[in-house]
Design an enzyme around this catalytic site. Structure first.
Site, short mmCIF file in Angstrom:
data_model
loop_
_atom_site.label_atom_id
_atom_site.label_comp_id
_atom_site.label_asym_id
_atom_site.label_seq_id
_atom_site.Cartn_x
_atom_site.Cartn_y
_atom_site.Cartn_z
N HIS A 306 0.85 -1.19 0.00
CA HIS A 306 0.00 0.00 0.00
C HIS A 306 0.88 1.23 0.00
O HIS A 306 1.95 1.22 0.61
CB HIS A 306 -0.90 0.01 1.25
CG HIS A 306 -2.06 0.92 1.12
ND1 HIS A 306 -1.97 2.27 1.34
CD2 HIS A 306 -3.35 0.67 0.75
CE1 HIS A 306 -3.15 2.81 1.12
NE2 HIS A 306 -4.01 1.87 0.76
N ASP A 363 -8.08 -5.10 0.14
CA ASP A 363 -8.63 -5.93 -0.94
C ASP A 363 -8.28 -7.40 -0.81
O ASP A 363 -8.80 -8.22 -1.55
CB ASP A 363 -8.12 -5.43 -2.30
CG ASP A 363 -8.74 -4.09 -2.65
OD1 ASP A 363 -9.92 -3.92 -2.36
OD2 ASP A 363 -8.02 -3.23 -3.19
N1 ACO Z 1 4.07 -7.80 -4.82
C1 ACO Z 1 5.41 -7.82 -4.98
N2 ACO Z 1 6.22 -6.74 -4.82
C2 ACO Z 1 5.62 -5.58 -4.47
C3 ACO Z 1 4.24 -5.48 -4.27
C4 ACO Z 1 3.45 -6.64 -4.45
N3 ACO Z 1 2.12 -6.61 -4.28
N4 ACO Z 1 3.92 -4.22 -3.93
C5 ACO Z 1 5.07 -3.54 -3.92
N5 ACO Z 1 6.10 -4.36 -4.24
C6 ACO Z 1 7.54 -4.01 -4.27
C7 ACO Z 1 7.89 -3.20 -5.51
O1 ACO Z 1 8.30 -4.05 -6.56
C8 ACO Z 1 8.99 -2.31 -5.00
O2 ACO Z 1 10.16 -3.11 -4.90
P1 ACO Z 1 11.62 -2.43 -5.15
O3 ACO Z 1 11.77 -1.42 -4.04
O4 ACO Z 1 12.57 -3.57 -5.08
O5 ACO Z 1 11.56 -1.79 -6.51
C9 ACO Z 1 8.57 -2.00 -3.56
O6 ACO Z 1 7.76 -3.13 -3.15
C10 ACO Z 1 7.76 -0.72 -3.40
O7 ACO Z 1 6.65 -0.78 -4.29
P2 ACO Z 1 6.08 0.45 -5.11
O8 ACO Z 1 5.32 -0.08 -6.27
O9 ACO Z 1 7.17 1.44 -5.35
O10 ACO Z 1 5.08 1.08 -4.04
P3 ACO Z 1 3.90 2.06 -4.35
O11 ACO Z 1 3.60 2.77 -3.09
O12 ACO Z 1 4.18 2.88 -5.56
O13 ACO Z 1 2.69 1.08 -4.76
C11 ACO Z 1 0.86 -0.40 -4.61
C12 ACO Z 1 1.71 0.65 -3.88
C13 ACO Z 1 0.43 0.12 -5.97
C14 ACO Z 1 -0.41 -0.67 -3.80
C15 ACO Z 1 1.68 -1.70 -4.76
O14 ACO Z 1 2.04 -2.19 -3.49
C16 ACO Z 1 0.95 -2.78 -5.55
O15 ACO Z 1 1.02 -2.79 -6.78
N6 ACO Z 1 0.23 -3.72 -4.86
C17 ACO Z 1 -0.56 -4.72 -5.54
C18 ACO Z 1 -1.88 -4.14 -6.02
C19 ACO Z 1 -2.84 -3.87 -4.89
O16 ACO Z 1 -3.08 -4.71 -4.03
N7 ACO Z 1 -3.46 -2.67 -4.93
C20 ACO Z 1 -4.49 -2.27 -3.96
C21 ACO Z 1 -4.00 -1.18 -3.08
S1 ACO Z 1 -5.17 -0.80 -1.84
C22 ACO Z 1 -6.32 0.11 -2.66
O17 ACO Z 1 -6.08 0.85 -3.57
C23 ACO Z 1 -7.65 -0.02 -2.21
#
Ligand code: ACO
Length: 421
Positions: A306, A363
């Site tokens: 998140h 979610d």
């Molecule tokens: N699975 C694997 N790796 C992940 C995940 C995941 N679900 N989420 C983040 N990471 C990793 C990224 O690859 C990144 O790794 P790095 O530092 O080695 O490059 C690090 O964790 C940080 O992730 P970011 O994408 O930079 O974080 P950001 O804050 O931009 O994104 C997000 C947050 C979009 C929610 C992300 O965690 C994600 O894509 N999760 C899966 C989708 C999801 O569940 N979305 C619902 C969110 S809740 C809502 O909107 C109601």
């Protein structure tokens, strides 16, 4: 003297005031930055940027705290009804018995949708994604309720809020009925707000409908947990669209589109699809954990991570418990719940997820409850939108009342310099 932050650029030092919220959050007020220095800030995804001051929802992502108007999400989801929470978010305080009676009465009186909206619904193919259908029908409400676009009239705005609170659940239920190929239902004034939603969604034409307590309680909880989440992608969209003085319905319609994406509300659909794929593939959670960690593989563990929570999403804790209870009460044994629990356990002990502070989000478990209630997967994000409606309304109203300027970020241009044609 109040605190300031100093910035030195080109041998000149500039001072910018610090602003502080009621929970001691601090921010640098850079309103005069460009005028004084010629500089702008660069912050893709607005990870460090506050777009407004708001008194609606408080969120502490490090400690896993979420409160609406000061009340904890744990208390509200346990002790309140969704309509009370909607009133709280929109008008700022919990309703008195007289206030909630008036609110319910007004909503009930507006709970009808022009028959011509059915013609629009009919023209969509059955395969249309219900989020697209919902966004379009919400936009269509503008044409059928034109007075609601006068954003300078307080009276019109209250009317628009009532209209949207009343008609939106009907549109949601129609989106579901379309997916299922069932006749469309209308509101029943003898039922409360959430019972009515259940009735419009689930009532079969050949049977009487008695709302089930398990179903209504589960819906009530899920809707409350989704009701607001401060300046997320869809809410920011609602505020930014509204900042151009577009009307409430147009702003909410845009919010629905923003919510649709799998990185935002669309994740609840993506989670179930992922869990089903893992189950079909033999249930090997380790294989999918490895894929999620592999930087060459685009796969992400949906429902994990998140932007603001770097701790457990408090909503996920409540929903996980509710999922267990609903499945037990409905006598459903869903193997997907076990896969979800297995994935959660592995992720919480895996250095990749621990170091990046990736925890289950709202979610991760919500889809399991929707599935148990018989709601099709493509409808999950629509259910999220139904819950989020009061939050969008509250945020839009606050933005209008604060008379916020039009939202218009700047950019650092990286294209060609002037060239001759
Ligand atoms: N699975 C694997 N790796 C992940 C995940 C995941 N679900 N989420 C983040 N990471 C990793 C990224 O690859 C990144 O790794 P790095 O530092 O080695 O490059 C690090 O964790 C940080 O992730 P970011 O994408 O930079 O974080 P950001 O804050 O931009 O994104 C997000 C947050 C979009 C929610 C992300 O965690 C994600 O894509 N999760 C899966 C989708 C999801 O569940 N979305 C619902 C969110 S809740 C809502 O909107 C109601």
């Amino acid at each position: 003297m109040s605190e300031t932050v100093k910035l030195t650029y080109n041998n000149t030092t500039y001072e910018f005031p610090l602003i502080e919220g009621t929970e001691n959050e601090k921010g640098i007020d850079i309103k005069t930055l460009r005028a004084l220095t010629g500089l702008i800030t660069y912050d893709p995804g607005y990870k460090n940027t506050g777009s407004c001051q708001s008194s609606i929802t408080f969120l502490n992502g490090e400690e896993g705290v979420l409160r609406y108007r000061g009340y904890s999400i744990e208390d509200l989801s346990e002790k309140s009804s969704f309509i009370e929470v909607a009133f709280l978010l929109i008008f700022g305080s919990l309703p008195t018995p007289e206030e909630i009676e008036k609110f319910n009465r007004e909503i009930s009186q507006s709970s009808i949708v022009d028959e011509d909206v059915k013609t629009i619904l009919k023209s969509f193919p059955k395969s249309a994604h219900p989020m697209g259908v919902l966004s379009s029908l919400t936009s269509a409400l503008i044409a059928f309720n034109p007075s609601s676009v006068d954003v300078d009239s307080e009276e019109d705005m209250r009317e628009a809020i009532i209209i949207l609170m009343a008609k939106f659940p009907i549109l949601v239920s129609w989106a579901l009925r379309k997916v299922k190929g069932l006749p469309l239902n209308y509101s029943n004034p003898t039922l409360n707000y959430v019972e009515n939603i259940a009735q419009m969604m689930f009532k079969q034409p050949h049977q009487d409908y008695v709302p089930s307590k398990v179903v209504v309680d589960a819906l009530n909880k899920l809707l409350i947990l989704h009701a607001d989440h401060e300046q997320n992608c869809s809410t920011s969209t609602v505020r930014i669209v509204g900042s151009s003085h577009a009307g409430l319905f147009a702003s909410v319609s845009a919010g629905i589109s923003a919510l649709w994406g799998p990185l935002h509300g669309g994740a609840n659909q993506a989670v179930i699809e992922m869990l089903e794929a893992i189950q079909k593939d033999g249930g090997d959670t380790k294989k999918y954990m490895a894929k999620a960690k592999d930087k060459e593989d685009p796969f992400r563990l949906m429902g994990f991570g998140h932007r603001v929570y770097k701790n457990f999403d408090p909503r996920a804790r409540i929903i996980k418990k509710a999922a267990d209870e609903v499945l037990q009460e409905l006598g459903i044994n869903d193997p997907i719940l076990e896969i979800a629990k297995g994935l959660e356990k592995e992720a919480l002990n895996d250095p990749y997820f621990v170091e990046r502070k990736l925890y289950p989000n709202v979610d991760f478990y919500s889809g399991i409850i929707y599935r148990a209630l018989g709601i099709p997967t493509e409808m999950f994000t629509v259910m999220f939108a139904l819950g989020r409606l009061p939050g969008w309304i509250a945020q839009w109203l606050e933005m209008r009342k604060n008379n916020e300027p039009i939202g218009r970020p700047r950019q650092i241009y990286t294209g060609e310099n002037h060239r001759a044609l």
